[in-house]
Design a protein around this motif. Structure first.
Motif, mmCIF file in Angstrom:
data_model
loop_
_atom_site.group_PDB
_atom_site.id
_atom_site.type_symbol
_atom_site.label_atom_id
_atom_site.label_comp_id
_atom_site.label_asym_id
_atom_site.label_seq_id
_atom_site.Cartn_x
_atom_site.Cartn_y
_atom_site.Cartn_z
ATOM 1 N N ILE A 1 1.647 6.432 -7.028
ATOM 2 C CA ILE A 1 0.627 7.395 -7.512
ATOM 3 C C ILE A 1 0.936 8.590 -7.250
ATOM 4 O O ILE A 1 0.767 9.531 -7.892
ATOM 5 C CB ILE A 1 -0.932 6.901 -6.939
ATOM 6 C CG1 ILE A 1 -1.096 5.305 -7.004
ATOM 7 C CG2 ILE A 1 -1.971 7.868 -7.095
ATOM 8 C CD1 ILE A 1 -1.621 5.184 -8.669
ATOM 9 N N ASP A 2 1.266 9.045 -6.011
ATOM 10 C CA ASP A 2 1.761 10.344 -5.716
ATOM 11 C C ASP A 2 2.691 10.825 -6.723
ATOM 12 O O ASP A 2 2.724 12.108 -7.150
ATOM 13 C CB ASP A 2 2.442 10.435 -4.233
ATOM 14 C CG ASP A 2 2.631 11.898 -3.575
ATOM 15 O OD1 ASP A 2 1.636 12.742 -3.910
ATOM 16 O OD2 ASP A 2 3.757 12.173 -3.328
ATOM 17 N N PHE B 1 2.382 1.654 -3.499
ATOM 18 C CA PHE B 1 1.431 2.051 -4.522
ATOM 19 C C PHE B 1 1.081 3.412 -4.322
ATOM 20 O O PHE B 1 1.093 4.246 -5.196
ATOM 21 C CB PHE B 1 0.130 1.235 -4.109
ATOM 22 C CG PHE B 1 -0.997 1.543 -5.153
ATOM 23 C CD1 PHE B 1 -0.970 1.165 -6.380
ATOM 24 C CD2 PHE B 1 -2.154 2.349 -4.545
ATOM 25 C CE1 PHE B 1 -1.988 1.435 -7.416
ATOM 26 C CE2 PHE B 1 -3.139 2.597 -5.689
ATOM 27 C CZ PHE B 1 -2.972 2.303 -6.946
ATOM 28 N N ILE B 2 0.924 3.928 -3.093
ATOM 29 C CA ILE B 2 0.544 5.359 -2.841
ATOM 30 C C ILE B 2 1.731 6.152 -3.113
ATOM 31 O O ILE B 2 1.512 7.233 -3.581
ATOM 32 C CB ILE B 2 0.147 5.501 -1.455
ATOM 33 C CG1 ILE B 2 -1.052 4.932 -0.833
ATOM 34 C CG2 ILE B 2 0.267 7.070 -0.780
ATOM 35 C CD1 ILE B 2 -1.136 4.929 0.683
ATOM 36 N N THR B 3 3.047 5.836 -2.782
ATOM 37 C CA THR B 3 3.986 6.633 -3.524
ATOM 38 C C THR B 3 4.109 6.701 -4.957
ATOM 39 O O THR B 3 4.386 7.848 -5.483
ATOM 40 C CB THR B 3 5.375 6.036 -2.844
ATOM 41 O OG1 THR B 3 5.354 5.993 -1.326
ATOM 42 C CG2 THR B 3 6.491 6.993 -3.149
ATOM 43 N N ALA C 1 0.949 -1.293 0.059
ATOM 44 C CA ALA C 1 0.017 0.148 -0.214
ATOM 45 C C ALA C 1 0.914 1.102 -0.022
ATOM 46 O O ALA C 1 0.490 2.076 -0.632
ATOM 47 C CB ALA C 1 -0.919 -0.085 1.255
ATOM 48 N N LEU C 2 1.991 1.344 0.891
ATOM 49 C CA LEU C 2 2.790 2.411 0.923
ATOM 50 C C LEU C 2 3.383 2.451 -0.826
ATOM 51 O O LEU C 2 3.458 3.804 -1.090
ATOM 52 C CB LEU C 2 3.898 2.240 1.984
ATOM 53 C CG LEU C 2 3.460 2.624 3.356
ATOM 54 C CD1 LEU C 2 4.537 2.265 4.343
ATOM 55 C CD2 LEU C 2 3.212 4.117 3.563
#
Length: 160
Positions: free
Chosen positions: A18-19, A14-16, A11-12
């Motif tokens: 996407i960011d 993926f978020i990084t 999740a981290l």
């Protein structure tokens, strides 16, 4: 517990990811907006610079003196009119960027002392492809090949 940690790490990541992508997309849109606005600014500058009254000081390499009147050209928002040194002319024009295009031009038909100047003025209007603004008071109209077909000197700036 290991699955939760693994999911948390995924999740981290993926978020990084996407960011990072979102930042690039936003930056790309900002850059595109800046580039487009620069082009639009240039277009309006050339179009605005033309509006007003001009003396045609040279047409096709010929000095324009010696006719019944001075050779002139006046630009409004979309219309153009002037004098070839013998006859009056009128028509429409458009400017996009530094490109200029004249529509059909109507001309009165009198004879006069400088038919070669009149021919050069009308041929210059017909061959016009680009506007080169030297300064607020001097403009050259160029053909598609880059040859100067008309040299203009401002006689009266438009009222603001």
């Amino acid at each position: 517990m290991e699955i939760i940690t693994f999911c948390y790490i995924l999740a981290l990541i993926f978020i990084t990811y996407i960011d990072c992508i979102m930042k690039k997309v936003i930056l790309m849109f900002v850059a595109l907006a800046v580039i487009c606005s620069c082009g639009a600014w240039k277009k309006s500058d050339v179009a605005k610079a033309l509006i007003g009254d001009w003396e045609i000081v040279e047409a096709g390499g010929l000095a324009t003196e010696g006719g019944f009147e001075k050779a002139t050209i006046s630009f409004d928002e979309k219309e153009v009119h002037g004098n070839t040194s013998i006859n009056n002319f009128f028509g429409e024009y458009s400017v996009k960027g530094d490109a200029i295009k004249f529509g059909e031009v109507g001309v009165t038909k009198m004879m006069g002392p400088t038919p070669e100047v009149e021919t050069a003025v009308l041929e210059g209007i017909g061959a016009a492809a680009k506007v080169q603004v030297t300064d607020n008071d001097n403009v050259s109209i160029l053909s598609a090949e880059g040859t100067t077909v008309l040299k203009l000197k401002r006689t009266e700036a438009p009222a603001e």
